[in-house]
Design a protein around this motif. Sequence first.
Motif, PDB file in Angstrom:
ATOM      1  N   UNK A   7     -31.157  44.492  29.438  1.00 12.73           N
ATOM      2  CA  UNK A   7     -30.280  45.524  29.976  1.00 12.73           C
ATOM      3  C   UNK A   7     -31.055  46.267  31.062  1.00 12.73           C
ATOM      4  N   UNK A   8     -30.503  46.311  32.266  1.00 11.26           N
ATOM      5  CA  UNK A   8     -31.186  46.954  33.389  1.00 11.26           C
ATOM      6  C   UNK A   8     -31.138  48.479  33.311  1.00 11.26           C
ATOM      7  N   UNK A   9     -30.449  49.011  32.334  1.00 12.70           N
ATOM      8  CA  UNK A   9     -30.380  50.468  32.183  1.00 12.70           C
ATOM      9  C   UNK A   9     -31.412  50.955  31.170  1.00 12.70           C
ATOM     10  N   UNK A  10     -31.396  50.378  29.971  1.00 12.06           N
ATOM     11  CA  UNK A  10     -32.331  50.829  28.930  1.00 12.06           C
ATOM     12  C   UNK A  10     -33.555  49.913  28.814  1.00 12.06           C
ATOM     13  N   UNK A  26     -21.449  40.586  38.140  1.00 15.09           N
ATOM     14  CA  UNK A  26     -22.118  39.594  37.316  1.00 15.09           C
ATOM     15  C   UNK A  26     -23.331  40.066  36.540  1.00 15.09           C
ATOM     16  N   UNK A  27     -23.653  41.345  36.606  1.00 15.03           N
ATOM     17  CA  UNK A  27     -24.807  41.856  35.869  1.00 15.03           C
ATOM     18  C   UNK A  27     -24.413  42.217  34.442  1.00 15.03           C
ATOM     19  N   UNK A  43     -21.278  53.079  39.955  1.00 11.42           N
ATOM     20  CA  UNK A  43     -21.716  51.848  40.605  1.00 11.42           C
ATOM     21  C   UNK A  43     -22.599  51.047  39.652  1.00 11.42           C
ATOM     22  N   UNK A  44     -22.859  49.816  40.029  1.00 14.24           N
ATOM     23  CA  UNK A  44     -23.739  48.962  39.239  1.00 14.24           C
ATOM     24  C   UNK A  44     -25.181  49.410  39.466  1.00 14.24           C
ATOM     25  N   UNK A  56     -15.528  46.218  33.765  1.00 11.39           N
ATOM     26  CA  UNK A  56     -16.431  45.851  32.673  1.00 11.39           C
ATOM     27  C   UNK A  56     -15.717  44.890  31.724  1.00 11.39           C
ATOM     28  N   UNK A  57     -16.314  43.729  31.523  1.00  8.87           N
ATOM     29  CA  UNK A  57     -15.728  42.709  30.656  1.00  8.87           C
ATOM     30  C   UNK A  57     -16.655  42.484  29.469  1.00  8.87           C
TER      31      UNK A  57
END
Length: 88
Positions: A7-10, A26-27, A43-44, A56-57
């Motif tokens: 996960x690019x956030x956490x 696609x992220x 935003x992403x 968001x899917x």
Amino acid sequence: MPGIGQCAICFSTLLSSETYVVTKCGHTFHRNCILQWIHTGKNCPSCRVSASELHVIKLFIQETSLDDSFTTQNKLEAKVKRRENKVG
């Protein structure tokens, strides 16, 4: 249990047992991480493409053999593309 990305956030490993999602660009992220991010950033966090909850899917990952993974990836890419066309 092996991870399937990060996960690019956490920055935690995405595990197949967790709920995670893909954005229109696609992220992949943990569902809760990206929803919280979108409420503040719109935003992403990886590429800065505009994003909303509509983009968001939720992904469902089933452990498969390597041969099946190519088919699964193609199906996911097609689903994201269809969603992009709907959202516009």
